[in-house]
Design a protein around this motif. Structure first.
Motif: not given
Length: 217
Positions: A76-84
């Motif tokens: 929610k705080l970052l702009k991750p390429e992918k969250t697993i």
């Protein structure tokens, strides 16, 4: 080379991921737990401080168990390429009712730590640790955990509020998980017979699934 940040389970560390084989094009980083500022520090505030360890503006986040909950808060705080997330919860609705009742009673604040730790002989069955090295590691984690951190983490987990599934979230969950029983959802990847610590017990299989997921990153 892409950066993947691994977040272990409650009170655990990078040893939980030692049997996984991730794609060679990924640079692995292990996020280390930090002490809560006070017993009631919100998880959002904690995630803000933990975020300082993540140096990539578009990271790949991989969280195990409680680390999956934290990975969602970090996303929610970052702009991750992918969250697993593995052996974790996509929403707070997935938390079994008996855990929610425990949160309301506040027993996690009052039960003596030694009483909690006294149940460690049952932990291998509960968590799914089968080999001597797995059982040894689990015992070390249970007996060495910091009391203040444990009580704070349990409080945040039992009272976590996350109504909606994170867009694009990738979730792996074992059908035989006793810690967090499978909450059926067509969006998750089911691992038949997988238990809570399948990252160790079923490492080759989990590594293969992750390699497919991460092949395009």
């Amino acid at each position: 080379m892409r950066n993947i940040f691994l977040i272990s389970g409650l009170g655990a560390d990078k040893r939980m991921f030692q049997y996984l084989q991730l794609p060679a094009h990924l640079q692995q980083h292990h996020v280390e737990w930090i002490a809560p500022e006070h017993p009631d520090e919100p998880l959002h505030s904690y995630a803000l401080r933990l975020k300082q360890q993540i140096t990539d503006p578009n990271p790949i986040l991989l969280g195990l168990s409680y680390g999956g909950v934290v990975a969602i808060e970090l996303a929610k705080l970052l702009k991750p390429e992918k969250t697993i997330i593995i052996s974790s919860m996509a929403t707070s609705c997935a938390l079994p009712w008996y855990y929610r009742m425990l949160g309301k009673t506040q027993l996690h604040r009052r039960v003596p730590l030694r009483l909690l730790q006294s149940g460690w002989p049952l932990a291998p069955w509960f968590f799914g640790a089968h080999t001597p090295p797995e059982k040894k590691l689990l015992k070390e984690i249970i007996l060495d955990i910091d009391e203040a951190y444990l009580r704070w983490s349990l409080g945040r987990l039992l009272n976590w509020q996350q109504a909606e599934r994170l867009p694009g979230l990738v979730q792996l969950h074992g059908t035989a998980d006793r810690v967090l029983p499978l909450c059926s959802n067509p969006a998750l990847i089911r691992v038949e017979g997988g238990e809570h610590l399948m990252v160790m017990d079923r490492a080759p299989e989990i590594s293969g699934i992750l390699s497919q997921i991460l092949a395009s990153t």
